[in-house]
Structures are given as structure tokens and as C-alpha cells.
Design a protein around this motif. Structure first.
Motif, PDB file in Angstrom:
ATOM      1  N   GLN B 287       0.835  -1.204   0.000  1.00 31.11           N
ATOM      2  CA  GLN B 287       0.000   0.000   0.000  1.00 31.11           C
ATOM      3  C   GLN B 287       0.869   1.252   0.000  1.00 31.11           C
ATOM      4  O   GLN B 287       1.999   1.238   0.490  1.00 31.11           O
ATOM      5  CB  GLN B 287      -0.904   0.025   1.246  1.00 31.11           C
ATOM      6  N   TRP B 288       0.298   2.299  -0.526  1.00 36.30           N
ATOM      7  CA  TRP B 288       0.910   3.620  -0.526  1.00 36.30           C
ATOM      8  C   TRP B 288      -0.006   4.532   0.280  1.00 36.30           C
ATOM      9  O   TRP B 288      -1.196   4.608  -0.015  1.00 36.30           O
ATOM     10  CB  TRP B 288       1.015   4.188  -1.934  1.00 36.30           C
ATOM     11  N   HIS B 289       0.521   5.210   1.252  1.00 36.56           N
ATOM     12  CA  HIS B 289      -0.302   6.107   2.080  1.00 36.56           C
ATOM     13  C   HIS B 289       0.257   7.517   2.070  1.00 36.56           C
ATOM     14  O   HIS B 289       1.473   7.714   2.064  1.00 36.56           O
ATOM     15  CB  HIS B 289      -0.323   5.630   3.542  1.00 36.56           C
ATOM     16  N   ASP B 306      -6.211  10.109   6.024  1.00 38.56           N
ATOM     17  CA  ASP B 306      -5.338   9.240   5.233  1.00 38.56           C
ATOM     18  C   ASP B 306      -5.908   9.050   3.843  1.00 38.56           C
ATOM     19  O   ASP B 306      -7.107   8.808   3.678  1.00 38.56           O
ATOM     20  CB  ASP B 306      -5.216   7.870   5.932  1.00 38.56           C
ATOM     21  N   GLU B 307      -5.048   9.233   2.861  1.00 38.89           N
ATOM     22  CA  GLU B 307      -5.400   8.853   1.490  1.00 38.89           C
ATOM     23  C   GLU B 307      -4.470   7.718   1.134  1.00 38.89           C
ATOM     24  O   GLU B 307      -3.266   7.840   1.331  1.00 38.89           O
ATOM     25  CB  GLU B 307      -5.127   9.989   0.512  1.00 38.89           C
ATOM     26  N   TYR B 308      -5.023   6.642   0.586  1.00 35.64           N
ATOM     27  CA  TYR B 308      -4.132   5.526   0.291  1.00 35.64           C
ATOM     28  C   TYR B 308      -4.554   4.760  -0.950  1.00 35.64           C
ATOM     29  O   TYR B 308      -5.681   4.874  -1.422  1.00 35.64           O
ATOM     30  CB  TYR B 308      -4.021   4.595   1.498  1.00 35.64           C
ATOM     31  N   TYR B 309      -3.598   4.028  -1.439  1.00 35.42           N
ATOM     32  CA  TYR B 309      -3.819   3.160  -2.593  1.00 35.42           C
ATOM     33  C   TYR B 309      -3.499   1.728  -2.195  1.00 35.42           C
ATOM     34  O   TYR B 309      -2.472   1.469  -1.577  1.00 35.42           O
ATOM     35  CB  TYR B 309      -2.898   3.551  -3.750  1.00 35.42           C
ATOM     36  N   GLN B 310      -4.376   0.827  -2.575  1.00 37.57           N
ATOM     37  CA  GLN B 310      -4.080  -0.593  -2.464  1.00 37.57           C
ATOM     38  C   GLN B 310      -3.647  -1.069  -3.838  1.00 37.57           C
ATOM     39  O   GLN B 310      -4.428  -1.014  -4.787  1.00 37.57           O
ATOM     40  CB  GLN B 310      -5.323  -1.374  -2.026  1.00 37.57           C
TER      41      GLN B 310
END
Lengths: 295, 764
Positions: B287-289, B306-310
């Protein structure tokens, strides 16, 4: 993870093994300890037609001292664990014992052989490093000929050697370490038993005053093969203190152009090689002083 | 003697450690055929041509099958976990037209041996027309869709908001922002996946041996894919060497093996190897946070955003459970009045992501604990002190944090979080060393503390079916299939206590659809909560069933009977007594089955809070990181067997330390090729790298279930990453090293040091 089909032979004599090798050449692989070959087979990265198992060959498992030539000869089938505790090596070529301690795990050290390790030519192999530092020689035979190859002429890049397809290493020969010599190997592994990200070996001989008389230094894991560091060795001669050793170790950088891969950047490998060489030199020097006290 | 709470050694172990275990790979019925898979060599490509003929001609090959040859099963797998927020991307058993990751099945070979099958795999000719690989979820969101017919690569968007959300940041005195990354971790159970499928064409029944975490779900999915009634399928999970969530669902190989066993009318076995484990079994973390925390000058949290990418990989086999649990886990044991999380699940050309021990809990914990450290640093406050200030206090509990998850508002039960944390802070001598620079030769020492809130169980049901065996022992069957947890011991302890029987008189059977009608399985730290309480319920009914039967025998009323030490007697008439073995005998002659089945339904997840503290030493010449001390205090609820609980805790912690320091599958960003898909250079932590773990437990019974149990399998894996990163930063204060990208390696530390430390990302 199943190997491709191959034909397996297990000769009882060196002559028989060499005649198979002569017949099959490139399409055969020698099985000694199997610690690198068997995984390669299972992953089908190697698919030889023939496997020549040399484990039964007599006369390749000894460690002999030749006082006349001041050399020690180690049979190709000597296992790594034997190197660690052999009294001849501990007394006369202890760099090999030091290096063998760092090889893999106990199971690997129980089976792996010195001939196999050198013929495999892994850039971070401990025994190629130690034999390179000691300017050892490889005794090689084919069915019809025999020759001795200096290790500096043996490696030809990653996993490449000067062996002809019909040749087999039957022994490794190194000069006895002079009196007042100390040896040390240092390496950096991410985990116990891993291949080294970088490694260094040093054998330091001191004179009666404690100044460096002769130095043998090589680094591993930072080039396609282990690299002797002659500039470091020259700079060490006559020196007596750690600051000078550190300065000498910096010269390792002039001998290497490390690769970059997923484990380490080139800069980090270079940094490690220098740091480890400095440590190995310090430690070998200290041992040389002990040897001087004892002598 | 009460068995619950005892450190009993596992009844499973003698068999397993003496090599008597029976795993899938040990099961080879006569006439078995072996399956091997032709896998995509490309991360993203069109298949322009598939030629099976050379492979078919090889001696010993029974058949070679491409997608056109197995049409009856060429349909997408049923969505793993349906969720309105998700546009599921489910694979077909073999890729058609396009491949989406290195390792995706393209064709299969069935042969007389696995050796021949692997030979034939290499003879299958596949022509590929490579397509650009999507390897970055951020850029990938707007890249050309990797799936035919999809509008974009965004599979789901997850959004949570509590209070004023991100708007509340304006009320903070200080806002700290950081970018965090967690590597792609491969789960690696010791036993790779495998299946043996046996078809009985006369009875038209299919038997399957598979190392699965849930035999009933496996059966359901297999039935759907094969178009077969569930009643015709029996699934048995024999001894299973680890699962960690990776074995919760069926995979393409399972369907292919079962289908071909039916079609060929011979047993078909697929035993995956370690390389296949690397390129076909679900992976995780990744993940990228971009996270922010707003605090008051006194340290109180105002808001967390928090904004994140899985990076989801090519498919969504288990829906969005990982990405969703991440958001739900962020607030942890703290009072966070305003919260906002927006997560994007983006499909990429990699192995699919599915739950691996923690399933988002470790990610959420990493985000929160890193924010706490960075906020403390920015405030000039001690890192433990900011936690003291923000941990929920006993008078605030039970506490609803405003997140609705799994159908209920998250409700944190009573606990004494500060006391738990202080146990670890004291044990690791944090206060003694906190302001000093500690050196030992070339080593710098540092300490890190991280808290977590473990959410366990909470969904579905699980059953326990008790049956009196002819020798008087009581058999308990459950659908919760273990993979090494020690269920037979732990459930046996609960049953022995609740039945008032000696432990030796209990036999636990797991992992067999023939043993119990319904079941869900073992994952999400649910088994003791679910199957444990079902056992308690069943014990009550089972006792009544036996008493009623004995009452008939004695011609007495059940109320006049006594149940003691496995003997039923008439009160006041000790001579009139029957042992359970005698009762079993009577039941046999009367042709009665003495059994009772109970199902426990979850009413919401259990929560336990814990703390990890670690002391690391970092070598300033090589930048090697060593773990010197590791202290854990955690809340296990009512603990059935401390030995098993400690095993779970240590095991999870080791996996967390792997994610922190060693493990990541490196994918080439251009080609999508995995760079280290073998144990040669994918570094699992070994025993030699691990410290001795010192564990203490607190036991706050959970209110969601009668026994007060809590799950304990995922707590261990949640905080080690944050704790280790904090300790490394502490040790290397002088160089301003920032450990926000996992795994943190000596090479990374070296590069930060030589480039003058991390870039400042804080803003006020």
C-alpha cells in the motif's frame, strides 16, 4: 521444481569419471556436494543430459602438506566443515578455515565441497575469495592431460571459469602462510547463512618488529569474481597502525566497480567492501601480532 | 481441574514432529494423475496463439488443456466477498485472450507424473503480444484498463468519515504529513497449496483433499464452478502446514484438478511448489499512504486523515477486505475525534492481493503509529507521552469510535490501555534511556514503542457437533479447519471443562465436510471465539441429550440424575451409575446416535489492545539492524491456553518483523516481472535474526461472547513494523533517518545517511 530427465553415472575411479567427461563434455555436469547444482536442476536453470557423480572417487578427500614446496593441497571433495577444523589448515592456511565458517548453514557445510564451490564460481563464494586472496592454484585434469591454473587466470565472469568442458578440478593448492601471519574474513549478510552482499579476506604477515611484511587482501560479492587488491596490499607493507590500515582499505575502491541489484546499490556495496576490508585487515593484523608473540 | 487457562502442550505435536502428519502431498491414491500449469511469462500481454500439440505428443502425457478445452468451467469465479463499493474482477480458471500477471494459468497438463507434466509444460507454445504493464497503483488508476470490458483500473473506492473529517485539520495547532509505503509481501505457509481430487463415477461423488482454511466454503465455490450439487462433494483438509489467510478461497488449480478428475475419471493431483507459491498465491500489504495528523500543542489529536492506494494486483479474489480493514484499523486504541480515510483499490499487473495474516490491520496500525511518532517529534514531545495523552482511558470505555464495520458500530470494550503500555515501557527501560545517545562500539541503540487494537472474529457463525463414540469418548466436529493453530488442544480444553470430562476423553475433528453440515472456517482470528463458544453451547445440549437418554435407561427423571466425572448416576443411589462408555454401548444396542450440534452466531468483533516495545542496535559501519530486546503485552481476553497464545503472538510478530526488515517481492516497474521469486533472495526472517520475545498478558473478557474469548492470531503482526521503524529512527537520531518505507534495509539507511537524512515533510 522437478528436474528435467538426465542420465546419472557414479564412477569409481577418476579415470572413469574423466572418460565420461571427455565423451559428454558440455552436456554433462559434475555432481559433488550438490549444494548449487541440485537447486539449479530443480528450477531447470541447468538441464544437463548427464550427471557424473564424483562422490565415490578415491583420493580427492585429503588435505596434505608438502613441506618441500611449502604448499598445502586440498582435495576437491573436501567438505566445507572439514576446512573449518583441519589442523593442517589451521596451522598453515587458516584463511581457508576462516572463510569456510561463513558458508551457508551447517547442512550446506556438511555436503558442499571446495572443488564444487570454486568450479561454480559464484561472485560471493567464500572459498573463491579465500583462494584468490592466497593466490592459490587449481589442479585440473582431463582424460589425457593435466595442468595447474593460477586462480587469477581461472575465473572469467559470473559463474564462468577457464575449465574446458572435459576438465575437472581435482585439488586446490595454496602456499603455506609464512610464520607471523594472521588471517581474517569479514562479510556482510542480510541473514545468517545468506550470500554475502560484500566480503573481504586478509592474510597479514608481520616482521619481528610488528610491521607488515606481506599482505594478501581480496574482496568478494562486489564484482563478477573475487578481486585481489594489490594497491591495498602495497600500501599496507611496512605499516603498523590502524589509521594507516583504514587509509589502505580505501584503495579497495580503485579495484572494483560494484554491480547494483535489488539487494544493494553500487555505492553501498563499495562502502561495505571498504569497511569489511578495513575490519579484516585490522583483525588479521592483530592475529599476526599474536602469532609473532608465540613464535 | 479446570483446563481453560492451562499451558497444555499440543495433542497435535507428537504426530507432526515425528513425521506422521498427512499433508496433501502425502496423499496419492493409486492411479493418480499429476497436473502442472502453464503460466504466463508476461505481466500483461495478449495471447495470439496457443499450440498444445507438441506437449500432447510427449510420452506419459494424458492430456493438455487450454481454455477452449475446458469450456464448462470457463466462467469467472464467484466474487469472494460481495461489497457494494466493489466492481469485482474475478478470473476464469485459465486466462482467455489476455494475461494479467506473471504466473496466471494459461493451460494445464495432466500426465503420469509431475516430472513428465513439467516436461510437457515446456513444450506448450504460447505466443504473446506484450502490452504495457501497469505496476504502479497511483499512475495505474488512469492507465488503460487491464481488463477487457472495464472502464478503468479503479476497482473500489473506500471512504470513511468521522466528525468533521479532514475539515477539522484547520483546528489543529500543528499538522504533520507523511508518505508511507508497505512492500508486497508473499505469505509463504510452510506447505504450498495443493489438491487431490477423486471422482467416484458410479456414485457420482467427488472427494477432494485440499489444504484449505474452510472446507465448507471451498465446497460451495467448487460446486458453483463445477455446476455440481454441494451434496455430491466432500472436502477434507488433512494436516495443513499454515494458511495465514492465503488458503481461504479456491484458486484456479483447484477447479481445474477437480474438473479433470471428473472428466478423466481418475484421481488428479496438483501439488504447487515454492516457485508457484511466489507467482500464484495471493499476496498482501503493498500500500501507498499519504497520511496527516493534526494535533493541539498539548499533544491531543484533533484529526487523522489518510489517502491511500491498495496495489491490488490483477483480481479481487477476496473483495476489498484488505483495503477496507486498513481504514477501519487506523484509529486503533486512541481517541480520534475527527477522522477521514479515502482508499483506492487499483488493479495492476501483479499477483492478486488477498488476506495475509492481519488483512489490513498491520497497515492501519503502521499508519497511525508512524503518525504518532512524527507528531511527537514535531511537537518536541516524547513519543510515549503523546500516546499516554491520546490512548482511550478506562472511564471512556466502552467507546464507539464512529466507524461502522461489519454491520455494527465499532465498540471498544473495557480495558486499561495505559497500564498495558506502561508494562512494556517499564520492561524495556524506555524512560531510563529516552534522552541519551547510547553506543556500544560501532552500534547505536534505540527503542521504539507501538500500540495496536486487535479486532477479531465478529462475522458469521461456526458450529460444534458433539457425538458420543462407542468407547465413551466425546467427538467434537467443527468447520473451523486449523492449519497448525492447535485447535484440537484448545477446543478440547473448552469441551473438557464444559462437559466436566477428563481432557483425554475429548476428540476434536476438523476440516471435513462429512463431519459437520455447516461451517465457515479458520481466519480472522475467529476460531476460539466462534468454535469455542459453539463448543460451550453444544456441551450444554449434549449433556441434556445424554441425561435424557440415561433417564430412559434408569426409568428416572433427568432432574434426578447426576453427571460427574464422565459418569451418570441416580442422585442418592450411587450404585445406579453408568459410565459414558456404558451409555454408548446402550445407545448402540438401541440404535440411537447420541449427538448434539450447536452453532454460535457472532454479534460483532472482539477487541483487545496491546503494546510492543523493541530495542534495536544499528551498526554505523554496515548499517545492519539487529533486534536486541522485544517486549510484548497484550490483551487475550479469557485465555484458553497461554502456550498456544504465546505461539500465535510470537509467530505473528516474526512475520511483522519480516515485513519491517526483510520481505518484499520486487517487481520490475517496466516489465512487471518479479525479481526475487525464490528464497534465494526473497528474505524470510530466520530464527537467527529473531530475539527472544518476552510476553505478558492481560485478560479483559470480551463482552461479545459468553466465554469472554478474544482472537489472538493477528495482534502480533500489527505493531512490529512501526515499533522497529521508531527504534531505528531513535538509534539514528544524529542522521535524521526516517523509516517510513518498508522494508527498511541497510542499503536504504546507508543511502539516507550519505544523502544527509530524509527530506522534511512536515508543515505547520
Amino acid at each position: 521444481m522437478k528436474p528435467a530427465a538426465f542420465e546419472y553415472v557414479c564412477p569409481d575411479t577418476l579415470e572413469e569419471a574423466l572418460s565420461y567427461l571427455d565423451l559428454w563434455g558440455d552436456s554433462a555436469k559434475i555432481l559433488a556436494g550438490g549444494q548449487s547444482l541440485v537447486p539449479l536442476l530443480n528450477m531447470r536453470l541447468a538441464q544437463p543430459q548427464y550427471i557424473i557423480d564424483i562422490n565415490r572417487l578415491p583420493g580427492l578427500s585429503g588435505i596434505t602438506r608438502h613441506p618441500d614446496t611449502r604448499t598445502v593441497e586440498i582435495g576437491a571433495l573436501v567438505r566445507h566443515h572439514q576446512l573449518i577444523s583441519n589442523p593442517i589448515l589451521l596451522a598453515h592456511a587458516s584463511l581457508l578455515s576462516e572463510a569456510a565458517r561463513y558458508i551457508g548453514h551447517i547442512a550446506i557445510r556438511s555436503r558442499g565441497t571446495i572443488g564444487g564451490s570454486i568450479a561454480h564460481a559464484d561472485p560471493s563464494g567464500e572459498l573463491p575469495l579465500a583462494v584468490t586472496a592466497l593466490r592459490g592454484h587449481l589442479k585440473v585434469r582431463s582424460r589425457h592431460s593435466q595442468r595447474t591454473i593460477p586462480i587469477e587466470d581461472f575465473f572469467g565472469g559470473y559463474y564462468m571459469t577457464a575449465l574446458e568442458p572435459n576438465e575437472l578440478i581435482y585439488a586446490v593448492e595454496v602456499l603455506e602462510s609464512p610464520i607471523r601471519t594472521g588471517c581474517a574474513v569479514k562479510e556482510f549478510q542480510r541473514r545468517h547463512g545468506d550470500f554475502a552482499l560484500a566480503s573481504a579476506a586478509a592474510a597479514i604477515t608481520v616482521d619481528e618488529s610488528g610491521a607488515v611484511l606481506q599482505a594478501r587482501v581480496a574482496v568478494g560479492g562486489v564484482a563478477p569474481n573475487a578481486v585481489t587488491c594489490s594497491k591495498v596490499e602495497e600500501a599496507l607493507c611496512g605499516q603498523t597502525n590502524n589509521n594507516q590500515f583504514s587509509l589502505a582499505a580505501e584503495l579497495v575502491a580503485q579495484h572494483i566497480d560494484p554491480p547494483e541489484d535489488i539487494q544493494a546499490s553500487a555505492d553501498y556495496r563499495r562502502h561495505l567492501a571498504i569497511a569489511l576490508a578495513a575490519e579484516a585487515i585490522d583483525s588479521a593484523y592483530e592475529r599476526a601480532l599474536w602469532a609473532k608473540e608465540e613464535a | 481441574m479446570a483446563y481453560i487457562g492451562q499451558r497444555m502442550t499440543r495433542v497435535e505435536d507428537e504426530r507432526l514432529v515425528t513425521g506422521q502428519g498427512q499433508y496433501v502431498s502425502d496423499i496419492t491414491p493409486s492411479g493418480t494423475l499429476h497436473l502442472a500449469v502453464v503460466r504466463s511469462l508476461h505481466a500483461h500481454a495478449r495471447i495470439t496463439h496457443l499450440d498444445l500439440s507438441s506437449a500432447q505428443c510427449l510420452d506419459g502425457v494424458i492430456g493438455v488443456y487450454g481454455p477452449d478445452d475446458v469450456l464448462p468451467i470457463m466462467k469467472p469465479f464467484p466474487p469472494g466477498m460481495v461489497d457494494a463499493r466493489l466492481q469485482a474482477r474475478m478470473p476464469t480458471p485459465l486466462a482467455t485472450g489476455r494475461v494479467h500477471y506473471v504466473g496466471e494459468p494459461v493451460a494445464v497438463v495432466v500426465a503420469l507424473s509431475r516430472y513428465i507434466a513439467e516436461d510437457a509444460v515446456r513444450l506448450v507454445e504460447v505466443n504473446y503480444e506484450p502490452l504495457p504493464a501497469v505496476t504502479d497503483p497511483v499512475a495505474g488508476e488512469y492507465a488503460d484498463p487491464i481488463h477487457d470490458g472495464a472502464d478503468s483500473n479503479l476497482a473500489a473506492e473506500i471512504a470513511y468519515r468521522v466528525g468533521a473529517g479532514a475539515d477539522a485539520l484547520k483546528d489543529a495547532d500543528l499538522v504533520v504529513q507523511t508518505s508511507l509505503r508497505l512492500g508486497r509481501v508473499v505469505g509463504h505457509p510452510m506447505e504450498p497449496r495443493g489438491i487431490v481430487a477423486i471422482y467416484d463415477s458410479e456414485q457420482q461423488n467427488l472427494s477432494v483433499y485440499a489444504g484449505t482454511q474452510g472446507v465448507h466454503g471451498f465446497r460451495k465455490s467448487l460446486a458453483d464452478m463445477l455446476g455440481l450439487s454441494e451434496s455430491r462433494i466432500r472436502v477434507v483438509a488433512p494436516d495443513t502446514g499454515g494458511g495465514f489467510g492465503l488458503k481461504t478461497r479456491i484458486y484456479p488449480e483447484d477447479v481445474l484438478a477437480a474438473y479433470l478428475a471428473m472428466r478423466l475419471n481418475r484421481p488428479v493431483k496438483w501439488q504447487g511448489d515454492r516457485y508457484e507459491e511466489f507467482i500464484s498465491t495471493n499476496q498482501e500489504r503493498d500500500q501507498w499512504h499519504r497520511a496527516k495528523i493534526g494535533v493541539k500543542r498539548d499533544g491531543r489529536i484533533v484529526a487523522v486523515v489518510d489517502e491511500y492506494y491498495q496495489d491490488q494486483g490483477a483480481y479481487t479474489p477476496s473483495g476489498i477486505i484488505v483495503a477496507d480493514t486498513t481504514a477501519v484499523s487506523i484509529m486503533g486504541p486512541y481517541r480520534v475525534p475527527n477522522f477521514e480515510a479515502v482508499g483506492k483499490v487499483v488493479v495492476t499487473n501483479k499477483v492478486p492481493v488477498g488476506p495475509y495474516r492481519g488483512a489490513g490491520r498491520p497497515q492501519g496500525t503502521f499508519v497511525m503509529e508512524r503518525l504518532m511518532d512524527h507528531a511527537a517529534d514535531a511537537l518536541g514531545m516524547d513519543r510515549v507521552q503523546i500516546r499516554r495523552i491520546n490512548l482511550l482511558t478506562p472511564d471512556q470505555l466502552p467507546y464507539q469510535n464512529g466507524i461502522s464495520s461489519r454491520g455494527a458500530l465499532m465498540t471498544l470494550p473495557y480495558g486499561e490501555y495505559q497500564k498495558t503500555m506502561e508494562q512494556v515501557v517499564d520492561a524495556i527501560q524506555y524512560e531510563q534511556y529516552r534522552d541519551t545517545v547510547r553506543c556500544e562500539g560501532d552500534w547505536r541503540l534505540g527503542i521504539g514503542i507501538a500500540n495496536y487494537l486487535e479486532m477479531s472474529g465478529g462475522v458469521g457463525f461456526e458450529g460444534a457437533k458433539m457425538r458420543l463414540l462407542s468407547d465413551g469418548r466425546v467427538q467434537i466436529a467443527t468447520g473451523a479447519s486449523g492449519q497448525g493453530q492447535g485447535h484440537r488442544t484448545a477446543i478440547g480444553q473448552v469441551a473438557a471443562d464444559r462437559l466436566g470430562l477428563p481432557f483425554e476423553q475429548i476428540v476434536v475433528v476438523e476440516g471435513d465436510t462429512a463431519a459437520i453440515e455447516r461451517g465457515i472456517g479458520t481466519f480472522g482470528s475467529r476460531t476460539m471465539i466462534m468454535a469455542g463458544n459453539a463448543t460451550t453451547q453444544a456441551a450444554k445440549g449434549f449433556r441434556q441429550r445424554l441425561l435424557a437418554f440415561a433417564a430412559d435407561l434408569f426409568e428416572a427423571s433427568p432432574e434426578d440424575l447426576m453427571w460427574q466425572h464422565g459418569t451418570i448416576s441416580v442422585s442418592g443411589v450411587p450404585a445406579r451409575a453408568l459410565s459414558l462408555a456404558q451409555i454408548a454401548e446402550e445407545a448402540l444396542t438401541r440404535q440411537q446416535e447420541l449427538e448434539y450440534e450447536a452453532y454460535f452466531d457472532a454479534s460483532g468483533p472482539a477487541f483487545g489492545m496491546g503494546t510492543h516495545g523493541v530495542e534495536v542496535a544499528v551498526n554505523t559501519k554496515t548499517w545492519e539492524v539487529k533486534i536486541r530486546q522485544y517486549r510484548i503485552c497484550h490483551d487475550g481476553g479469557v485465555i484458553v491456553n497461554p502456550l498456544l497464545v504465546e505461539g500465535q503472538t510470537i509467530g505473528g510478530t516474526v512475520q511483522g518483523l519480516g515485513t519491517a526488515l526483510f520481505e518484499a517481492l520486487i517487481i520490475d516497474p517496466d516489465s512487471g516481472q518479479p525479481q526475487n521469486a525464490s528464497f534465494l533472495d526473497y528474505l524470510l526472517p530466520g530464527a537467527g535474526e529473531m530475539p527472544d520475545f518476552m510476553i505478558t498478558e492481560v485478560e479483559y473478557p470480551d463482552p461479545t461472547n459468553p466465554e469472554g474469548f478474544k482472537g489472538v492470531a493477528e495482534g502480533g503482526v500489527m505493531p512490529p513494523m512501526a515499533a522497529v521503524c521508531a527504534a531505528i529512527e531513535d538509534a539514528l537520531k544524529e542522521w535524521h533517518v526516517r523509516a517510513d518505507v518498508l522494508p527498511i534495509t541497510p542499503n536504504d539507511i546507508f543511502l539516507q545517511v550519505t544523502r544527509g537524512g530524509a527530506h522534511e515533510t512536515r508543515s505547520i
